[in-house]
Write a protein that holds these residues in place. Structure first.
Motif, PDB file in Angstrom:
ATOM      1  N   ALA A   1      45.108  54.265  27.215  1.00  0.00           N
ATOM      2  CA  ALA A   1      44.564  53.477  26.113  1.00  0.00           C
ATOM      3  C   ALA A   1      44.742  51.982  26.374  1.00  0.00           C
ATOM      4  O   ALA A   1      43.831  51.178  26.143  1.00  0.00           O
ATOM      5  N   ASP A   2      45.929  51.623  26.876  1.00  0.00           N
ATOM      6  CA  ASP A   2      46.188  50.213  27.177  1.00  0.00           C
ATOM      7  C   ASP A   2      45.296  49.714  28.306  1.00  0.00           C
ATOM      8  O   ASP A   2      44.811  48.580  28.273  1.00  0.00           O
ATOM      9  N   ARG A   3      45.083  50.558  29.318  1.00  0.00           N
ATOM     10  CA  ARG A   3      44.231  50.155  30.441  1.00  0.00           C
ATOM     11  C   ARG A   3      42.803  49.889  29.963  1.00  0.00           C
ATOM     12  O   ARG A   3      42.160  48.929  30.382  1.00  0.00           O
ATOM     13  N   GLU A   4      42.299  50.739  29.077  1.00  0.00           N
ATOM     14  CA  GLU A   4      40.945  50.541  28.564  1.00  0.00           C
ATOM     15  C   GLU A   4      40.861  49.264  27.750  1.00  0.00           C
ATOM     16  O   GLU A   4      39.888  48.505  27.843  1.00  0.00           O
ATOM     17  N   GLN A   5      41.905  48.993  26.966  1.00  0.00           N
ATOM     18  CA  GLN A   5      41.927  47.763  26.179  1.00  0.00           C
ATOM     19  C   GLN A   5      41.992  46.544  27.090  1.00  0.00           C
ATOM     20  O   GLN A   5      41.346  45.523  26.837  1.00  0.00           O
ATOM     21  N   LEU A   6      42.762  46.646  28.169  1.00  0.00           N
ATOM     22  CA  LEU A   6      42.861  45.537  29.112  1.00  0.00           C
ATOM     23  C   LEU A   6      41.546  45.318  29.855  1.00  0.00           C
ATOM     24  O   LEU A   6      41.201  44.186  30.203  1.00  0.00           O
ATOM     25  N   ARG A   7      40.811  46.388  30.114  1.00  0.00           N
ATOM     26  CA  ARG A   7      39.498  46.239  30.747  1.00  0.00           C
ATOM     27  C   ARG A   7      38.585  45.385  29.868  1.00  0.00           C
ATOM     28  O   ARG A   7      37.903  44.481  30.343  1.00  0.00           O
ATOM     29  N   ASN A   8      38.582  45.701  28.573  1.00  0.00           N
ATOM     30  CA  ASN A   8      37.767  44.917  27.648  1.00  0.00           C
ATOM     31  C   ASN A   8      38.232  43.463  27.603  1.00  0.00           C
ATOM     32  O   ASN A   8      37.413  42.533  27.553  1.00  0.00           O
ATOM     33  N   ALA A   9      39.556  43.279  27.606  1.00  0.00           N
ATOM     34  CA  ALA A   9      40.102  41.919  27.565  1.00  0.00           C
ATOM     35  C   ALA A   9      39.763  41.154  28.836  1.00  0.00           C
ATOM     36  O   ALA A   9      39.450  39.957  28.790  1.00  0.00           O
ATOM     37  N   ALA A  10      39.818  41.832  29.993  1.00  0.00           N
ATOM     38  CA  ALA A  10      39.475  41.181  31.259  1.00  0.00           C
ATOM     39  C   ALA A  10      38.006  40.764  31.264  1.00  0.00           C
ATOM     40  O   ALA A  10      37.660  39.662  31.714  1.00  0.00           O
ATOM     41  N   ASP A  11      37.126  41.629  30.763  1.00  0.00           N
ATOM     42  CA  ASP A  11      35.705  41.282  30.668  1.00  0.00           C
ATOM     43  C   ASP A  11      35.508  40.047  29.796  1.00  0.00           C
ATOM     44  O   ASP A  11      34.770  39.120  30.160  1.00  0.00           O
ATOM     45  N   ALA A  12      36.158  40.041  28.642  1.00  0.00           N
ATOM     46  CA  ALA A  12      36.017  38.913  27.717  1.00  0.00           C
ATOM     47  C   ALA A  12      36.538  37.622  28.341  1.00  0.00           C
ATOM     48  O   ALA A  12      35.927  36.549  28.188  1.00  0.00           O
ATOM     49  N   ALA A  13      37.665  37.705  29.045  1.00  0.00           N
ATOM     50  CA  ALA A  13      38.244  36.514  29.670  1.00  0.00           C
ATOM     51  C   ALA A  13      37.335  35.974  30.776  1.00  0.00           C
ATOM     52  O   ALA A  13      37.116  34.764  30.877  1.00  0.00           O
ATOM     53  N   ALA A  14      36.796  36.877  31.605  1.00  0.00           N
ATOM     54  CA  ALA A  14      35.907  36.444  32.692  1.00  0.00           C
ATOM     55  C   ALA A  14      34.639  35.806  32.132  1.00  0.00           C
ATOM     56  O   ALA A  14      34.170  34.776  32.634  1.00  0.00           O
ATOM     57  N   LEU A  15      34.077  36.395  31.076  1.00  0.00           N
ATOM     58  CA  LEU A  15      32.875  35.831  30.466  1.00  0.00           C
ATOM     59  C   LEU A  15      33.156  34.472  29.838  1.00  0.00           C
ATOM     60  O   LEU A  15      32.320  33.559  29.902  1.00  0.00           O
ATOM     61  N   ALA A  16      34.331  34.331  29.217  1.00  0.00           N
ATOM     62  CA  ALA A  16      34.677  33.056  28.584  1.00  0.00           C
ATOM     63  C   ALA A  16      34.790  31.941  29.620  1.00  0.00           C
ATOM     64  O   ALA A  16      34.272  30.834  29.427  1.00  0.00           O
ATOM     65  N   VAL A  17      35.460  32.234  30.733  1.00  0.00           N
ATOM     66  CA  VAL A  17      35.606  31.217  31.783  1.00  0.00           C
ATOM     67  C   VAL A  17      34.248  30.917  32.410  1.00  0.00           C
ATOM     68  O   VAL A  17      33.902  29.751  32.646  1.00  0.00           O
ATOM     69  N   ALA A  18      33.455  31.963  32.684  1.00  0.00           N
ATOM     70  CA  ALA A  18      32.138  31.758  33.288  1.00  0.00           C
ATOM     71  C   ALA A  18      31.234  30.934  32.383  1.00  0.00           C
ATOM     72  O   ALA A  18      30.474  30.083  32.856  1.00  0.00           O
ATOM     73  N   THR A  19      31.327  31.156  31.080  1.00  0.00           N
ATOM     74  CA  THR A  19      30.520  30.385  30.134  1.00  0.00           C
ATOM     75  C   THR A  19      30.888  28.905  30.180  1.00  0.00           C
ATOM     76  O   THR A  19      30.010  28.033  30.206  1.00  0.00           O
ATOM     77  N   ASP A  20      32.188  28.619  30.193  1.00  0.00           N
ATOM     78  CA  ASP A  20      32.627  27.221  30.294  1.00  0.00           C
ATOM     79  C   ASP A  20      32.125  26.580  31.588  1.00  0.00           C
ATOM     80  O   ASP A  20      31.616  25.450  31.580  1.00  0.00           O
ATOM     81  N   CYS A  21      32.290  27.296  32.691  1.00  0.00           N
ATOM     82  CA  CYS A  21      31.893  26.741  33.989  1.00  0.00           C
ATOM     83  C   CYS A  21      30.381  26.559  34.061  1.00  0.00           C
ATOM     84  O   CYS A  21      29.890  25.580  34.638  1.00  0.00           O
TER      85      CYS A  21
END
Length: 323
Positions: free
Chosen positions: A49-69
């Motif tokens: 369950a934690d791994r799946e939640q972290l996958r979603n968090a990793a996606d959100a973090a990568a998209l947030a940084v990519a959007t800024d860049c």
């Protein structure tokens, strides 16, 4: 025969009593591993369950940084990733997982974010395992748009675009009337060194019933030099719906055609104009807003295509599949 049956009747209850004791002992012996397996199953389920939640968090973090860049403001990518991680990994944190500072790698037009958390176990400590580290990695890429759907049938020359952002940089958010610097008959040097026509022009639309024009980088689109009137289908209600949005505008780097046969413009890239208002006057309408840099939603554009696109402020981002 009678003796045997009497002996069996005498020994039967005693044997049953002995067997009942043996079963109790076996249950007591097996209870420990059974409880252990159940406890491990609970901890393993929590890890998944934690791994799946972290996958979603990793996606959100990568998209947030990519959007800024993509918007030209990479700034502090780690801080951006931490903010997105904290906002999207709440369930894992509440379940006893300790979030760690993410690793962020930015190179070219790609960002990779690796997030991790130490999950404290409930039952596994009896086996000497207090916690397990769970990780997830996501990669996002941003590219200049090579395909677009313009909700306003308008195109401008590369020279006109350069003039506009020279006066008002893409970082400016001051609304102003869009005043054109170059006339249609003016000539200028294009981005590849050749001479092309400057100015701006209306384009053809996808059909006679819609006020939109789909195009791709490297494609030639029909443009009109005779009329600056918007077609009737580009009504006031349609323009009203566009206020507050970023309009995609094809930017050409070359024009071909002839006076009576029509003209075509070669799409070099896409600019974004943030529309804040308009005024329908006799002749060409007046538009208010500013050219900007932004990420267009994936549903509105695609970055695929064999022709590379010029970065004129309009970008889109995409996630790579997680392994």
């Amino acid at each position: 025969m009678r003796l045997t049956s009497r002996l069996l009747r005498r020994l039967g209850p005693r044997r049953l009593a002995d067997e009942r004791g043996a079963v109790a002992v076996l249950v007591a012996i097996m209870l420990v591993p059974l409880l252990g397996f159940a406890a491990i199953a609970v901890d393993v389920a929590s890890l998944y369950a934690d791994r799946e939640q972290l996958r979603n968090a990793a996606d959100a973090a990568a998209l947030a940084v990519a959007t800024d860049c993509a918007q030209g403001a990479c700034g502090n990518p780690v801080a951006t990733a931490v903010s997105a991680l904290t906002a999207n990994a709440g369930a894992a944190d509440a379940a006893g997982a300790t979030l760690r500072t993410p690793d962020v790698s930015v190179g070219g037009q790609t960002v990779t974010v690796t997030v991790s958390a130490d999950q404290a176990h409930w039952f596994a400590p009896v086996l000497g395992i207090d916690s397990t580290r769970v990780t997830a990695t996501a990669t996002a890429t941003w590219k200049a748009m090579s395909h677009g759907v313009a909700q306003l049938p308008l195109a401008i020359s590369w020279c006109e675009y350069e003039r506009q952002i020279a006066k008002y940089p893409l970082t400016s958010t001051v609304s102003r009337r869009l005043d054109w610097d170059l006339s249609w008959l003016s000539r200028c040097t294009g981005p590849k060194g050749g001479t092309t026509l400057g100015g701006h022009a209306l384009t053809g639309t996808d059909s006679a019933s819609v006020c939109r024009a789909t195009s791709s980088v490297g494609q030639y689109i029909d443009i009109s030099i005779w009329s600056s009137w918007l077609p009737n289908r580009c009504s006031a209600s349609h323009l009203d719906s566009l206020i507050g949005s970023d309009l995609q505008i094809p930017v050409w780097d070359d024009v071909d055609g002839w006076l009576f046969g029509g003209y075509r413009a070669h799409v070099y890239g896409y600019a974004l104009f943030h529309l804040t208002g308009y005024q329908l006057t006799y002749g060409e309408p007046a538009f208010y807003g500013y050219f900007t840099r932004a990420v267009v939603p994936a549903s509105a554009t695609s970055t695929t295509g064999s022709t590379p696109a010029a970065n004129l402020g309009a970008t889109s981002i995409s996630l790579s599949p997680q392994g």
